[in-house]
Write a protein that holds these residues in place. Structure first.
Motif, short mmCIF file in Angstrom:
data_model
loop_
_atom_site.label_atom_id
_atom_site.label_comp_id
_atom_site.label_asym_id
_atom_site.label_seq_id
_atom_site.Cartn_x
_atom_site.Cartn_y
_atom_site.Cartn_z
N LYS A 47 65.62 30.61 53.90
CA LYS A 47 66.24 29.34 53.53
C LYS A 47 67.52 29.13 54.33
O LYS A 47 68.39 30.02 54.35
CB LYS A 47 66.54 29.31 52.03
N LEU A 48 67.62 27.99 54.98
CA LEU A 48 68.76 27.67 55.84
C LEU A 48 69.57 26.51 55.29
O LEU A 48 69.03 25.64 54.59
CB LEU A 48 68.26 27.25 57.23
N SER A 49 70.83 26.46 55.66
CA SER A 49 71.64 25.26 55.46
C SER A 49 71.51 24.40 56.71
O SER A 49 71.91 24.83 57.81
CB SER A 49 73.11 25.61 55.23
N ALA A 50 70.95 23.21 56.56
CA ALA A 50 70.84 22.30 57.70
C ALA A 50 72.21 21.89 58.22
O ALA A 50 72.36 21.53 59.39
CB ALA A 50 70.03 21.06 57.31
N ASP A 51 73.21 21.95 57.37
CA ASP A 51 74.55 21.51 57.76
C ASP A 51 75.31 22.57 58.56
O ASP A 51 76.04 22.23 59.50
CB ASP A 51 75.37 21.15 56.52
N THR A 52 75.14 23.84 58.21
CA THR A 52 76.00 24.87 58.80
C THR A 52 75.26 25.92 59.62
O THR A 52 75.91 26.75 60.27
CB THR A 52 76.79 25.60 57.70
N GLU A 53 73.91 25.91 59.62
CA GLU A 53 73.18 27.01 60.26
C GLU A 53 72.14 26.57 61.28
O GLU A 53 71.43 27.41 61.84
CB GLU A 53 72.50 27.87 59.18
N VAL A 54 72.06 25.28 61.57
CA VAL A 54 71.10 24.76 62.54
C VAL A 54 71.85 23.88 63.55
O VAL A 54 72.59 22.97 63.14
CB VAL A 54 69.99 23.92 61.87
N THR A 55 71.65 24.13 64.84
CA THR A 55 72.28 23.33 65.89
C THR A 55 71.22 22.93 66.91
O THR A 55 70.52 23.79 67.44
CB THR A 55 73.40 24.11 66.60
N VAL A 56 71.11 21.64 67.18
CA VAL A 56 70.16 21.13 68.18
C VAL A 56 70.82 21.20 69.55
O VAL A 56 72.00 20.83 69.70
CB VAL A 56 69.74 19.69 67.85
N THR A 57 70.07 21.66 70.54
CA THR A 57 70.63 21.90 71.88
C THR A 57 69.81 21.22 72.96
O THR A 57 68.69 20.77 72.72
CB THR A 57 70.68 23.41 72.18
N SER A 58 70.37 21.16 74.15
CA SER A 58 69.67 20.58 75.30
C SER A 58 68.80 21.66 75.95
O SER A 58 69.08 22.17 77.03
CB SER A 58 70.68 20.00 76.29
N GLY A 59 67.74 21.98 75.24
CA GLY A 59 66.81 23.00 75.69
C GLY A 59 67.19 24.38 75.20
O GLY A 59 68.33 24.64 74.78
N ALA A 60 66.22 25.29 75.25
CA ALA A 60 66.46 26.67 74.81
C ALA A 60 67.42 27.40 75.75
O ALA A 60 68.19 28.26 75.31
CB ALA A 60 65.14 27.42 74.71
N THR A 61 67.39 27.07 77.04
CA THR A 61 68.27 27.76 77.99
C THR A 61 69.73 27.50 77.65
O THR A 61 70.57 28.41 77.72
CB THR A 61 67.97 27.32 79.43
N GLU A 62 70.05 26.27 77.25
CA GLU A 62 71.42 26.00 76.82
C GLU A 62 71.77 26.80 75.58
O GLU A 62 72.86 27.36 75.46
CB GLU A 62 71.63 24.51 76.53
N ALA A 63 70.83 26.88 74.65
CA ALA A 63 71.08 27.63 73.42
C ALA A 63 71.33 29.11 73.71
O ALA A 63 72.23 29.73 73.13
CB ALA A 63 69.91 27.46 72.46
N LEU A 64 70.55 29.68 74.61
CA LEU A 64 70.74 31.08 74.99
C LEU A 64 72.13 31.29 75.60
O LEU A 64 72.85 32.23 75.26
CB LEU A 64 69.66 31.51 75.97
N PHE A 65 72.51 30.39 76.51
CA PHE A 65 73.81 30.50 77.16
C PHE A 65 74.94 30.38 76.13
O PHE A 65 75.89 31.16 76.13
CB PHE A 65 73.97 29.44 78.24
N ALA A 66 74.84 29.38 75.25
CA ALA A 66 75.90 29.15 74.27
C ALA A 66 76.04 30.33 73.32
O ALA A 66 77.16 30.71 72.95
CB ALA A 66 75.62 27.86 73.49
N ALA A 67 74.92 30.94 72.93
CA ALA A 67 74.99 32.10 72.04
C ALA A 67 75.69 33.27 72.71
O ALA A 67 76.53 33.95 72.10
CB ALA A 67 73.58 32.50 71.61
N ILE A 68 75.35 33.51 73.97
CA ILE A 68 75.98 34.60 74.71
C ILE A 68 77.46 34.32 74.90
O ILE A 68 78.32 35.18 74.66
CB ILE A 68 75.26 34.81 76.06
N ALA A 69 77.77 33.10 75.34
CA ALA A 69 79.18 32.75 75.59
C ALA A 69 80.01 32.78 74.31
O ALA A 69 81.22 33.04 74.35
CB ALA A 69 79.26 31.37 76.24
N ALA A 70 79.38 32.53 73.18
CA ALA A 70 80.12 32.45 71.92
C ALA A 70 80.66 33.80 71.46
O ALA A 70 81.73 33.86 70.85
CB ALA A 70 79.21 31.86 70.83
#
Length: 381
Positions: free
Chosen positions: A82-105
């Motif tokens: 069970k997720l919070s749509a408000d605090t635990e889900v982020t839409v990104t410009s493709g999976a590659t952006e999501a991977l980069f943002a997670a690493i950079a974070a």
């Protein structure tokens, strides 16, 4: 002016190189991993309708609320998480952006990130740009399984992240629930974050279930999970993905995301939210859809001299060309696109240290006509 490059090992990706060669030599392109068929008609119509209705300006940075709610609903339905749509889900410009943002974070200078070879080529550059180091552990051929003792031995006080990918690109290997238990035992009582690349989550075969880290409560509490609308809905060119993570990790992720792309293609988000609500059977039927393509492709190239490896997940077929040539895999791919008329991807660029195997990756996310044309040429080699 002298430029001291931050990425001295990076050139043009092998995907771009092989796709360009395919164009130049009029080859059938089984290299780059994209479908040559269209997304569902209702989804395309929804995008067009969203544009006509004026949904053409910035979307909210974290993603449209209705889409995040659909992602949370799907995640609970598929993985019991069970997720919070408000605090635990982020839409990104493709999976590659999501991977980069997670690493950079979360990865800082001097940290280490464990990756498994063959590893998708965007991982290491994202790690190096943080001033960190990728620690490469080879998967065990021919099944490309993880040697968890080697992972334990590789963990040091500098280990900040372990990056996993299942179903795996390029091998198609999938992690089991036992693998997740092993991973959980390794990261327990540490500050290590898990980054799980799950873009092929709905493409698992032979009745198996995708073992997302979200099924494992202990791992879900310390993981980023990255998914791809492009892979699931046959629209890689739209570049829409998302990341799921606990509230604290998502907060750090969003800090990077807002200055990386800020927001993602608005009309597509409207369309995905609508289509996920109306047609959940699409992703539920995806394993059968791609299994039929896998089986058809394997049957077509069975008469060839290529040896076919098993494909538990994803939409790539690994083949061994040892019976055809002794060339290294990069040279053989160049020869095959020029002389054989089919573009493939060699595995060497996915390794820190190439193992010297004679393996190629062929994409079967293609129409029957494309697969048949490719197979006719491959069987002549």
């Amino acid at each position: 002016m002298y430029i001291d490059t931050k990425l001295p090992k990076v050139g043009t990706t092998i995907f771009s190189v092989m796709s360009q060669l395919a164009v130049e030599h009029k080859a059938v392109n089984l290299g780059q991993g994209f479908p040559d068929f269209e997304p569902p008609e209702a989804l395309r119509e929804a995008v067009t309708r969203a544009m006509a209705e004026g949904r053409n300006q910035y979307a909210p940075g974290i993603g449209l609320q209705p889409l995040r709610e659909q992602i949370a609903l799907k995640t609970e339905r598929m993985y019991g998480h069970k997720l919070s749509a408000d605090t635990e889900v982020t839409v990104t410009s493709g999976a590659t952006e999501a991977l980069f943002a997670a690493i950079a974070a979360v990865v800082r200078a001097g940290d280490e990130v464990i990756v498994f070879d063959p590893a998708y080529d965007s991982y290491e550059p994202a790690i190096e740009l943080q001033g960190a180091r990728a620690v490469h552990i080879p998967l065990q051929a021919p099944t490309f399984s993880v040697d968890w003792q080697r992972v334990r031995d590789a963990v040091t006080p500098k280990t900040r992240m372990i990056l996993i990918n299942s179903p795996h690109n390029p091998t198609g290997a999938v992690l089991s629930s036992a693998d997740l238990d092993e991973l959980a035992a390794i990261v327990r009582d540490t500050e290590i974050v898990v980054l799980s690349d799950e873009v092929y989550e709905h493409i698992v075969y032979d009745g198996a279930h995708h073992q997302s880290v979200l099924r494992h409560a202990e791992l879900a509490a310390r993981s980023f999970v990255v998914s791809s609308f492009g892979k699931t809905y046959h629209c890689t060119g739209w570049k829409v993905g998302y990341a799921v993570a606990p509230k604290a990790l998502s907060a750090e992720f969003r800090k990077v995301h807002q200055y990386l792309t800020f927001c993602t293609f608005h009309p597509a988000q409207v369309a995905f939210a609508e289509f996920m609500a109306s047609t959940p059977e699409h992703y539920l039927e995806l394993p059968a859809f791609y299994q039929a393509k896998r089986d058809r492709f394997r049957e077509l190239i069975k008469p060839s001299r290529f040896k076919l490896l098993d494909v538990p997940g994803g939409y790539f077929q690994l083949v061994d060309y040892s019976a055809i040539s002794n060339k290294d895999d990069v040279a053989f791919c160049e020869w095959m696109v020029k002389e054989g008329g089919v573009a493939a991807i060699p595995l060497t660029p996915f390794y820190e240290t190439a193992p010297g195997t004679h393996l190629l990756r062929l994409c079967f996310a293609k129409s029957d006509a494309t697969m048949e044309a490719a197979a006719e040429r491959l069987c002549k080699l």
